[in-house]
Write a protein that holds these residues in place. Sequence first.
Motif, PDB file in Angstrom:
ATOM      1  N   SER A  36       0.805  -1.309   0.080  1.00 25.46           N
ATOM      2  CA  SER A  36       0.025   0.117  -0.079  1.00 25.46           C
ATOM      3  C   SER A  36       1.149   1.300  -0.016  1.00 25.46           C
ATOM      4  CB  SER A  36      -0.780  -0.003   1.182  1.00 25.46           C
ATOM      5  OG  SER A  36      -0.152   0.174   2.519  1.00 25.46           O
ATOM      6  N   ARG A  37       0.538   2.250  -0.535  1.00 26.41           N
ATOM      7  CA  ARG A  37       1.011   3.397  -0.419  1.00 26.41           C
ATOM      8  C   ARG A  37       1.523   3.925   0.877  1.00 26.41           C
ATOM      9  NH1 ARG A  37      -0.917   8.307  -4.592  1.00 26.41           N
ATOM     10  NH2 ARG A  37      -0.481   7.197  -6.329  1.00 26.41           N
ATOM     11  N   GLU A  38       0.616   3.808   2.136  1.00 26.87           N
ATOM     12  CA  GLU A  38       0.826   4.060   3.504  1.00 26.87           C
ATOM     13  C   GLU A  38       2.148   3.224   3.951  1.00 26.87           C
ATOM     14  OE1 GLU A  38      -1.908   3.351   2.315  1.00 26.87           O
ATOM     15  OE2 GLU A  38      -2.947   5.232   2.412  1.00 26.87           O
ATOM     16  N   ALA A  39       2.001   1.789   3.522  1.00 22.14           N
ATOM     17  CA  ALA A  39       3.340   0.889   3.815  1.00 22.14           C
ATOM     18  C   ALA A  39       4.550   1.424   3.225  1.00 22.14           C
ATOM     19  CB  ALA A  39       3.062  -0.386   3.703  1.00 22.14           C
ATOM     20  N   PHE A  40       4.583   1.744   1.949  1.00 24.31           N
ATOM     21  CA  PHE A  40       5.486   2.280   1.221  1.00 24.31           C
ATOM     22  C   PHE A  40       5.964   3.439   2.056  1.00 24.31           C
ATOM     23  CE2 PHE A  40       7.502   5.059  -1.927  1.00 24.31           C
ATOM     24  CZ  PHE A  40       8.474   4.360  -2.246  1.00 24.31           C
ATOM     25  N   ALA A  41       5.318   4.450   2.420  1.00 26.89           N
ATOM     26  CA  ALA A  41       5.806   5.419   2.871  1.00 26.89           C
ATOM     27  C   ALA A  41       6.460   5.785   4.400  1.00 26.89           C
ATOM     28  CB  ALA A  41       4.341   6.674   3.037  1.00 26.89           C
ATOM     29  N   GLU A  42       5.848   4.486   4.868  1.00 31.33           N
ATOM     30  CA  GLU A  42       6.451   4.032   6.080  1.00 31.33           C
ATOM     31  C   GLU A  42       7.853   3.473   6.111  1.00 31.33           C
ATOM     32  OE1 GLU A  42       5.126   1.992  10.430  1.00 31.33           O
ATOM     33  OE2 GLU A  42       4.755   0.827   8.459  1.00 31.33           O
ATOM     34  N   VAL A  43       8.189   2.675   5.280  1.00 30.32           N
ATOM     35  CA  VAL A  43       9.571   2.295   4.940  1.00 30.32           C
ATOM     36  C   VAL A  43      10.516   3.338   4.405  1.00 30.32           C
ATOM     37  CG1 VAL A  43      10.905   0.306   3.805  1.00 30.32           C
ATOM     38  CG2 VAL A  43       8.691  -0.153   4.649  1.00 30.32           C
ATOM     39  N   ASP A  44      10.137   4.120   3.405  1.00 34.62           N
ATOM     40  CA  ASP A  44      10.950   5.012   2.615  1.00 34.62           C
ATOM     41  C   ASP A  44      11.070   6.278   2.975  1.00 34.62           C
ATOM     42  OD1 ASP A  44      11.619   4.130  -0.756  1.00 34.62           O
ATOM     43  OD2 ASP A  44      10.705   2.605   0.698  1.00 34.62           O
ATOM     44  N   HIS A  45      10.053   6.843   4.044  1.00 28.43           N
ATOM     45  CA  HIS A  45      10.174   8.069   4.684  1.00 28.43           C
ATOM     46  C   HIS A  45      10.414   7.933   6.062  1.00 28.43           C
ATOM     47  CE1 HIS A  45       8.647  11.790   6.315  1.00 28.43           C
ATOM     48  NE2 HIS A  45       9.135  12.298   5.020  1.00 28.43           N
ATOM     49  N   GLN A  46       9.086   7.411   6.756  1.00 31.99           N
ATOM     50  CA  GLN A  46       9.481   7.255   8.409  1.00 31.99           C
ATOM     51  C   GLN A  46      10.203   6.656   8.885  1.00 31.99           C
ATOM     52  OE1 GLN A  46       5.284   6.419   9.575  1.00 31.99           O
ATOM     53  NE2 GLN A  46       4.219   7.218   7.934  1.00 31.99           N
ATOM     54  N   TYR A  47      10.752   5.426   8.452  1.00 34.03           N
ATOM     55  CA  TYR A  47      11.757   4.923   8.914  1.00 34.03           C
ATOM     56  C   TYR A  47      13.244   5.419   8.774  1.00 34.03           C
ATOM     57  CZ  TYR A  47       9.042   0.432   9.187  1.00 34.03           C
ATOM     58  OH  TYR A  47       7.832  -0.561   9.698  1.00 34.03           O
ATOM     59  N   PRO A  48      13.695   5.935   7.677  1.00 36.59           N
ATOM     60  CA  PRO A  48      14.825   6.583   7.462  1.00 36.59           C
ATOM     61  C   PRO A  48      14.887   7.961   8.206  1.00 36.59           C
ATOM     62  CG  PRO A  48      14.049   5.634   5.240  1.00 36.59           C
ATOM     63  CD  PRO A  48      12.949   5.479   6.355  1.00 36.59           C
ATOM     64  N   LEU A  49      13.805   8.392   8.535  1.00 33.50           N
ATOM     65  CA  LEU A  49      13.623   9.829   9.381  1.00 33.50           C
ATOM     66  C   LEU A  49      13.919   9.484  10.776  1.00 33.50           C
ATOM     67  CD1 LEU A  49      13.622  12.941   8.923  1.00 33.50           C
ATOM     68  CD2 LEU A  49      11.082  12.490   9.197  1.00 33.50           C
ATOM     69  N   ARG A  50      13.420   8.496  11.092  1.00 34.24           N
ATOM     70  CA  ARG A  50      13.463   8.035  12.400  1.00 34.24           C
ATOM     71  C   ARG A  50      14.941   7.838  12.995  1.00 34.24           C
ATOM     72  NH1 ARG A  50       9.709   3.904  12.908  1.00 34.24           N
ATOM     73  NH2 ARG A  50       8.329   5.524  13.035  1.00 34.24           N
ATOM     74  N   VAL A  51      15.858   6.851  11.928  1.00 40.37           N
ATOM     75  CA  VAL A  51      17.060   6.733  11.826  1.00 40.37           C
ATOM     76  C   VAL A  51      17.971   7.921  12.164  1.00 40.37           C
ATOM     77  CG1 VAL A  51      19.053   5.666  10.815  1.00 40.37           C
ATOM     78  CG2 VAL A  51      16.849   4.412  11.239  1.00 40.37           C
ATOM     79  N   ALA A  52      17.539   8.651  11.306  1.00 40.07           N
ATOM     80  CA  ALA A  52      18.376  10.195  11.293  1.00 40.07           C
ATOM     81  C   ALA A  52      18.157  10.793  12.309  1.00 40.07           C
ATOM     82  CB  ALA A  52      17.841  10.795   9.982  1.00 40.07           C
ATOM     83  N   ARG A  53      16.873  10.948  12.899  1.00 36.95           N
ATOM     84  CA  ARG A  53      16.770  11.445  14.205  1.00 36.95           C
ATOM     85  C   ARG A  53      17.661  11.097  15.343  1.00 36.95           C
ATOM     86  NH1 ARG A  53      10.421  12.694  13.131  1.00 36.95           N
ATOM     87  NH2 ARG A  53      10.651  14.933  12.134  1.00 36.95           N
ATOM     88  N   LEU A  54      17.484   9.636  15.459  1.00 35.86           N
ATOM     89  CA  LEU A  54      18.105   9.329  16.573  1.00 35.86           C
ATOM     90  C   LEU A  54      19.628   9.185  16.533  1.00 35.86           C
ATOM     91  CD1 LEU A  54      15.926   6.187  16.930  1.00 35.86           C
ATOM     92  CD2 LEU A  54      16.035   8.060  18.534  1.00 35.86           C
ATOM     93  N   ALA A  55      20.089   9.030  15.477  1.00 36.55           N
ATOM     94  CA  ALA A  55      21.546   8.950  15.187  1.00 36.55           C
ATOM     95  C   ALA A  55      21.928  10.608  15.488  1.00 36.55           C
ATOM     96  CB  ALA A  55      21.987   8.727  13.836  1.00 36.55           C
ATOM     97  N   ARG A  56      21.421  11.556  14.902  1.00 37.92           N
ATOM     98  CA  ARG A  56      21.783  12.845  14.950  1.00 37.92           C
ATOM     99  C   ARG A  56      21.820  13.359  16.583  1.00 37.92           C
ATOM    100  NH1 ARG A  56      24.994  16.576  14.758  1.00 37.92           N
ATOM    101  NH2 ARG A  56      24.604  18.630  14.486  1.00 37.92           N
TER     102      ARG A  56
END
Length: 210
Positions: free
Chosen positions: A79-99
Amino acid sequence: MKILLVGATGLVGSHVLRQLLDDPRCQAVIAPTRRPLALADVRLLNPVVDFAQLPESADWWAVDAVICALGTTLKQAGSREAFAEVDHQYPLRVARLARSHGASTFVLNSAKGADPQSRFFYNRVKGALEQDLRGLGYPSLTLVRPGLIGGQRAEHRRGERLASAVLRALRPVLPRSWRINPAENIAASMVEAAMNPKTGVRSVEADQLV
């Protein structure tokens, strides 16, 4: 340097992992995955995680640079929602935590045509991620934007294989920006951006990855 790699099981990510472990500049690689990697190396730490519930206080967030090769397809996601979770939300969460743990460099495997205003959903999601990453304050942010990625994937992507065949046949007459980008070239660009970071935001376009 100590590098956090997310997306190590994918086509580009697997090349990144091998190149990092072959690079004498790399002291350690932290590669969180959903399933254990079939690879052992004294410099490799492979925590098994749920990307929807990442451990915010884990010691391994303390790295010099992050390389993000996370990504899926609409078909795989379902689904579009699941795609956005993997390709947007997951990377952004990783980026915030690492920063928040001190990482100063972030390198993203994005896509040619990434634009938050794009008519195409895929490019719109990639563009929104790029835009959000710019707001996290990384001293060095590199956006790698390949076109069609060349290489042997574990899963079958019929449309991608047909497109690859057409582009290979037309290669002599195609401009560089429309040629296939080998996965190992993309990985090499990402590794170099992490190991030799440049201040500010920069992009690496498809014609530089041929």
